[in-house]
Scaffold this motif. Structure first.
Motif, PDB file in Angstrom:
ATOM      1  N   VAL A  50      -2.204  10.762   4.671  1.00  0.00           N
ATOM      2  CA  VAL A  50      -1.049  10.265   5.255  1.00  0.00           C
ATOM      3  C   VAL A  50      -0.082  10.703   6.306  1.00  0.00           C
ATOM      4  CG1 VAL A  50       1.228   9.744   4.230  1.00  0.00           C
ATOM      5  CG2 VAL A  50      -0.732   9.760   2.577  1.00  0.00           C
ATOM      6  N   GLY A  51      -0.225  12.195   6.320  1.00  0.00           N
ATOM      7  CA  GLY A  51       0.536  12.814   7.529  1.00  0.00           C
ATOM      8  C   GLY A  51      -0.076  12.384   8.899  1.00  0.00           C
ATOM      9  N   GLU A  52      -1.297  12.166   8.910  1.00  0.00           N
ATOM     10  CA  GLU A  52      -1.924  11.687  10.056  1.00  0.00           C
ATOM     11  C   GLU A  52      -1.347  10.316  10.566  1.00  0.00           C
ATOM     12  OE1 GLU A  52      -6.311  11.042  12.034  1.00  0.00           O
ATOM     13  OE2 GLU A  52      -6.181  12.496  10.458  1.00  0.00           O
ATOM     14  N   ALA A  53      -1.703   9.454   9.496  1.00  0.00           N
ATOM     15  CA  ALA A  53      -1.495   8.116   9.549  1.00  0.00           C
ATOM     16  C   ALA A  53       0.256   8.010  10.098  1.00  0.00           C
ATOM     17  CB  ALA A  53      -1.545   7.337   8.301  1.00  0.00           C
ATOM     18  N   ARG A  54       1.086   8.754   9.393  1.00  0.00           N
ATOM     19  CA  ARG A  54       2.519   8.651   9.818  1.00  0.00           C
ATOM     20  C   ARG A  54       2.935   9.041  11.425  1.00  0.00           C
ATOM     21  NH1 ARG A  54       6.849   8.435   6.304  1.00  0.00           N
ATOM     22  NH2 ARG A  54       8.161   9.636   7.843  1.00  0.00           N
ATOM     23  N   ALA A  58       0.744   2.403  14.280  1.00  0.00           N
ATOM     24  CA  ALA A  58       1.498   1.557  14.853  1.00  0.00           C
ATOM     25  C   ALA A  58       1.922   0.439  13.454  1.00  0.00           C
ATOM     26  CB  ALA A  58       1.321   0.991  15.988  1.00  0.00           C
ATOM     27  N   ASP A  59       3.015  -0.251  13.934  1.00  0.00           N
ATOM     28  CA  ASP A  59       3.328  -1.390  13.206  1.00  0.00           C
ATOM     29  C   ASP A  59       2.207  -2.462  13.306  1.00  0.00           C
ATOM     30  OD1 ASP A  59       5.384  -2.556  11.301  1.00  0.00           O
ATOM     31  OD2 ASP A  59       5.798  -3.827  13.077  1.00  0.00           O
ATOM     32  N   GLY A  60       2.100  -3.046  12.285  1.00  0.00           N
ATOM     33  CA  GLY A  60       0.899  -4.081  12.367  1.00  0.00           C
ATOM     34  C   GLY A  60      -0.416  -3.560  12.515  1.00  0.00           C
ATOM     35  N   GLU A  61      -0.517  -2.398  12.585  1.00  0.00           N
ATOM     36  CA  GLU A  61      -2.137  -1.863  12.790  1.00  0.00           C
ATOM     37  C   GLU A  61      -2.716  -1.795  11.459  1.00  0.00           C
ATOM     38  OE1 GLU A  61      -4.122   2.455  14.012  1.00  0.00           O
ATOM     39  OE2 GLU A  61      -2.232   2.023  14.569  1.00  0.00           O
ATOM     40  N   GLU A  62      -3.904  -2.305  11.519  1.00  0.00           N
ATOM     41  CA  GLU A  62      -4.799  -1.964  10.353  1.00  0.00           C
ATOM     42  C   GLU A  62      -5.384  -0.487  10.165  1.00  0.00           C
ATOM     43  OE1 GLU A  62      -9.042  -4.227   9.205  1.00  0.00           O
ATOM     44  OE2 GLU A  62      -7.646  -5.391  10.117  1.00  0.00           O
ATOM     45  N   LEU A  63      -5.281  -0.149   8.904  1.00  0.00           N
ATOM     46  CA  LEU A  63      -5.783   1.367   8.872  1.00  0.00           C
ATOM     47  C   LEU A  63      -6.192   1.492   7.198  1.00  0.00           C
ATOM     48  CD1 LEU A  63      -3.162   3.551   7.563  1.00  0.00           C
ATOM     49  CD2 LEU A  63      -2.079   1.991   8.871  1.00  0.00           C
ATOM     50  N   THR A  64      -6.851   2.795   7.099  1.00  0.00           N
ATOM     51  CA  THR A  64      -7.342   3.155   5.659  1.00  0.00           C
ATOM     52  C   THR A  64      -6.795   4.548   5.813  1.00  0.00           C
ATOM     53  OG1 THR A  64      -9.399   1.888   6.084  1.00  0.00           O
ATOM     54  CG2 THR A  64      -9.403   3.783   4.258  1.00  0.00           C
ATOM     55  N   LEU A  65      -6.027   4.580   4.457  1.00  0.00           N
ATOM     56  CA  LEU A  65      -5.049   5.919   4.078  1.00  0.00           C
ATOM     57  C   LEU A  65      -5.622   6.452   2.708  1.00  0.00           C
ATOM     58  CD1 LEU A  65      -2.607   7.007   5.255  1.00  0.00           C
ATOM     59  CD2 LEU A  65      -1.359   5.501   3.840  1.00  0.00           C
ATOM     60  N   VAL A  66      -5.454   7.665   2.845  1.00  0.00           N
ATOM     61  CA  VAL A  66      -5.802   8.384   1.530  1.00  0.00           C
ATOM     62  C   VAL A  66      -4.798   9.304   0.943  1.00  0.00           C
ATOM     63  CG1 VAL A  66      -7.047  10.655   2.439  1.00  0.00           C
ATOM     64  CG2 VAL A  66      -7.573   9.900   0.194  1.00  0.00           C
ATOM     65  N   GLY A  67      -4.172   9.334  -0.346  1.00  0.00           N
ATOM     66  CA  GLY A  67      -3.060  10.071  -0.685  1.00  0.00           C
ATOM     67  C   GLY A  67      -3.195  10.117  -2.251  1.00  0.00           C
ATOM     68  N   LEU A  68      -2.353  10.887  -2.564  1.00  0.00           N
ATOM     69  CA  LEU A  68      -2.037  11.129  -4.216  1.00  0.00           C
ATOM     70  C   LEU A  68      -0.901  10.585  -4.610  1.00  0.00           C
ATOM     71  CD1 LEU A  68      -3.915  13.879  -3.536  1.00  0.00           C
ATOM     72  CD2 LEU A  68      -2.909  14.634  -5.655  1.00  0.00           C
ATOM     73  N   ALA A 117       3.783   7.981   2.230  1.00  0.00           N
ATOM     74  CA  ALA A 117       3.851   6.558   2.602  1.00  0.00           C
ATOM     75  C   ALA A 117       4.074   5.768   1.331  1.00  0.00           C
ATOM     76  CB  ALA A 117       2.599   6.467   3.235  1.00  0.00           C
ATOM     77  N   THR A 118       4.632   4.367   1.529  1.00  0.00           N
ATOM     78  CA  THR A 118       4.583   3.553   0.380  1.00  0.00           C
ATOM     79  C   THR A 118       3.317   2.533   0.660  1.00  0.00           C
ATOM     80  OG1 THR A 118       7.040   3.579   0.564  1.00  0.00           O
ATOM     81  CG2 THR A 118       5.994   1.568  -0.722  1.00  0.00           C
ATOM     82  N   VAL A 119       2.853   2.293  -0.630  1.00  0.00           N
ATOM     83  CA  VAL A 119       1.515   1.318  -0.777  1.00  0.00           C
ATOM     84  C   VAL A 119       2.112   0.105  -1.413  1.00  0.00           C
ATOM     85  CG1 VAL A 119      -0.733   0.936  -1.728  1.00  0.00           C
ATOM     86  CG2 VAL A 119       0.082   3.201  -0.615  1.00  0.00           C
ATOM     87  N   LYS A 120       2.108  -1.024  -1.033  1.00  0.00           N
ATOM     88  CA  LYS A 120       2.440  -2.258  -1.849  1.00  0.00           C
ATOM     89  C   LYS A 120       1.224  -3.174  -1.719  1.00  0.00           C
ATOM     90  CE  LYS A 120       5.808  -4.265   0.456  1.00  0.00           C
ATOM     91  NZ  LYS A 120       6.792  -4.918   1.285  1.00  0.00           N
TER      92      LYS A 120
END
Length: 172
Positions: A50-54, A58-68, A117-120
């Motif tokens: 999450v920290g790296e993704a933050r 960028a807005d609209g970018e596709e990404l893969t994220l890991v977190g608790l 981060a928020t996951v929706k």
């Protein structure tokens, strides 16, 4: 009643687990069953914390994220399949540190701001799913999840990931 039992089970395991017992806490976090339509059968590759993704996404970018799942005493949004996740590098707290709800990161809250981060969860049309993520995905606080989706940024730089595929890591 079922939700109360889940809270009691998660709380009891978290009390036993403390800061060093993430594996035990994760086991408690993944004990319910979810809706397989939104659960990924395999873990997406190249997940960034999450920290790296933050910092990078960028807005609209596709990404893969890991977190608790966590970051507050109530990380799940009632009535919507949305929740907050925290970077795995941030330690959550233990009861002996004066924190009865480890997923709120009360002893490391100063580190959470830049690592949350928020996951929706959204349906095929991009609309938020109207079911609590706890029930939809069968997860509880401190479960480790990997999500692949689209980054959304607000004016304050907060990160939300819209996804229709959530992978829940097992504790083993």
């Amino acid at each position: 009643m079922k939700r109360f039992q889940q809270y009691v089970l998660a709380g009891a395991i978290a009390l036993i687990a403390g800061c060093g017992g993430a594996e035990v806490a994760e086991l408690a976090a993944t004990t319910t069953s979810g809706d397989t339509a939104y659960l990924a059968s395999s873990e997406p590759a190249d997940a960034m914390p999450v920290g790296e993704a933050r910092e990078k996404a960028a807005d609209g970018e596709e990404l893969t994220l890991v977190g608790l799942i966590g970051g507050s005493s109530e990380p799940f949004v009632d009535g919507l399949a949305a929740f907050t996740i925290v970077d795995p590098k941030i330690p959550y707290c233990a009861d002996d540190e004066g924190c009865p709800t480890p997923w709120d990161y009360c002893c490391t809250q100063d580190q959470v701001k830049d690592n949350i981060a928020t996951v929706k969860v959204v349906d095929e049309s991009g609309a938020p799913v109207s079911k609590t993520a706890r029930d939809l995905l069968g997860v509880n606080e401190l479960a480790t999840v990997v999500v692949h989706g689209v980054a959304k940024r607000d004016d304050q730089g907060n990160l939300t990931v819209e996804t229709s595929d959530v992978f829940v890591r097992s504790s083993k």
